[in-house]
Design a protein around this motif. Structure first.
Motif, mmCIF file in Angstrom:
data_model
loop_
_atom_site.group_PDB
_atom_site.id
_atom_site.type_symbol
_atom_site.label_atom_id
_atom_site.label_comp_id
_atom_site.label_asym_id
_atom_site.label_seq_id
_atom_site.Cartn_x
_atom_site.Cartn_y
_atom_site.Cartn_z
ATOM 1 N N ASN A 1 0.729 -1.014 0.018
ATOM 2 C CA ASN A 1 -0.126 0.077 0.038
ATOM 3 C C ASN A 1 1.007 1.179 0.040
ATOM 4 O OD1 ASN A 1 -1.968 -1.938 0.329
ATOM 5 N ND2 ASN A 1 -2.564 -1.131 2.265
ATOM 6 N N CYS A 2 2.117 1.213 0.304
ATOM 7 C CA CYS A 2 2.894 2.170 0.435
ATOM 8 C C CYS A 2 4.098 1.965 -0.569
ATOM 9 C CB CYS A 2 3.445 2.512 1.979
ATOM 10 S SG CYS A 2 2.245 2.637 3.249
ATOM 11 N N LEU A 3 3.938 2.287 -1.718
ATOM 12 C CA LEU A 3 4.997 2.178 -2.842
ATOM 13 C C LEU A 3 6.330 3.145 -2.679
ATOM 14 C CD1 LEU A 3 2.803 1.639 -5.878
ATOM 15 C CD2 LEU A 3 3.897 -0.179 -4.580
ATOM 16 N N PRO A 4 7.563 2.651 -2.875
ATOM 17 C CA PRO A 4 8.528 3.685 -2.823
ATOM 18 C C PRO A 4 8.388 4.795 -3.228
ATOM 19 C CG PRO A 4 9.528 1.256 -3.284
ATOM 20 C CD PRO A 4 7.801 1.551 -3.209
ATOM 21 N N GLY A 5 8.450 6.089 -2.477
ATOM 22 C CA GLY A 5 8.326 7.484 -3.148
ATOM 23 C C GLY A 5 6.969 8.019 -3.103
ATOM 24 N N SER A 6 6.110 7.084 -2.556
ATOM 25 C CA SER A 6 4.700 7.657 -2.331
ATOM 26 C C SER A 6 4.630 8.632 -1.272
ATOM 27 C CB SER A 6 3.845 6.472 -2.448
ATOM 28 O OG SER A 6 3.976 5.803 -1.216
ATOM 29 N N ALA A 7 3.537 9.300 -0.939
ATOM 30 C CA ALA A 7 3.219 10.145 -0.070
ATOM 31 C C ALA A 7 3.440 9.502 1.444
ATOM 32 C CB ALA A 7 2.030 11.080 -0.198
ATOM 33 N N SER A 8 2.693 8.256 1.412
ATOM 34 C CA SER A 8 2.766 7.580 2.612
ATOM 35 C C SER A 8 4.262 7.011 2.952
ATOM 36 C CB SER A 8 1.764 6.405 2.401
ATOM 37 O OG SER A 8 2.056 5.556 1.454
ATOM 38 N N ASP A 9 5.025 6.622 2.085
ATOM 39 C CA ASP A 9 6.262 6.293 2.230
ATOM 40 C C ASP A 9 6.948 7.249 2.870
ATOM 41 O OD1 ASP A 9 8.485 4.058 2.092
ATOM 42 O OD2 ASP A 9 9.268 5.192 0.475
ATOM 43 N N GLU A 10 6.941 8.586 2.320
ATOM 44 C CA GLU A 10 7.526 9.680 2.606
ATOM 45 C C GLU A 10 7.229 10.041 4.101
ATOM 46 O OE1 GLU A 10 10.188 11.165 1.105
ATOM 47 O OE2 GLU A 10 9.826 9.675 -0.374
#
Length: 180
Positions: free
Chosen positions: A84-93
């Protein structure tokens, strides 16, 4: 889905199974309903058990306890999942802002699991015997529908190494339905 009477009368075993984020998303979208696993050791015993057994999916995850991260409904989130949190996504940041790190799927305990699969069929076959229909059921994206077996060969090689396809190993073919 099995009916409630079937669930009451059936002795079901649970088995853990690992999937990467790409395959988790394929399962969640309904594209993936089968997986192949290398047959090792006892060729009479599938790692997924038998039809009716349950696979609990291990995936990349993290514990969000005491972070103050809330879901859209305002409830504190307990866990996050890599699919659900792909690298570089807002949730990953946002995860990085808290200094949180992903935990590998192999370390996921059963109580963190969010995805259960019911085994509907298990059989043994040679890897290269995969049909186009079965390759599509392995989660083939729409863009690869012209050559789903070629897509699956590339996926297999990315997981098991470039020469792994040519060996044409025995594999367990495990069909499943999502329970939750």
């Amino acid at each position: 889905m099995p009916n409630s009477q079937k669930l009451l009368t059936q002795k079901r075993k649970e088995h853990p199974i690992l999937f990467n984020s790409e395959m988790i998303n394929a399962i969640l979208s309904g594209r993936k309903t089968v997986t192949r696993r290398i047959a090792k050791g006892d060729l009479l015993k599938s790692p997924a058990g038998k039809p009716g057994d349950v696979l609990w999916v291990r995936e990349t995850w993290m514990d969000l306890a005491n972070t103050g991260i809330y879901d859209a409904d305002g409830k504190p989130q307990r866990y996050a999942y890599g699919a659900n949190c792909l690298p570089g996504s807002a949730s990953d940041e946002a995860r990085k802002d808290f200094g949180l790190k992903w935990k590998p799927s192999i370390h996921m305990p059963r109580d963190v699991c969010r995805l259960l699969l019911e085994v509907t069929d298990v059989r043994l076959e040679r890897l290269q015997d995969i049909s186009p229909e079965e390759a599509r059921a392995e989660g083939c994206p729409t863009a690869s529908l012209k050559d789903p077996v070629g897509w699956y060969r590339s996926l297999w090689q990315s997981i098991h190494g470039q020469a792994s396809w040519d060996v044409d190993l025995n594999v367990w073919v495990i069909h499943f339905e999502v329970l939750r």
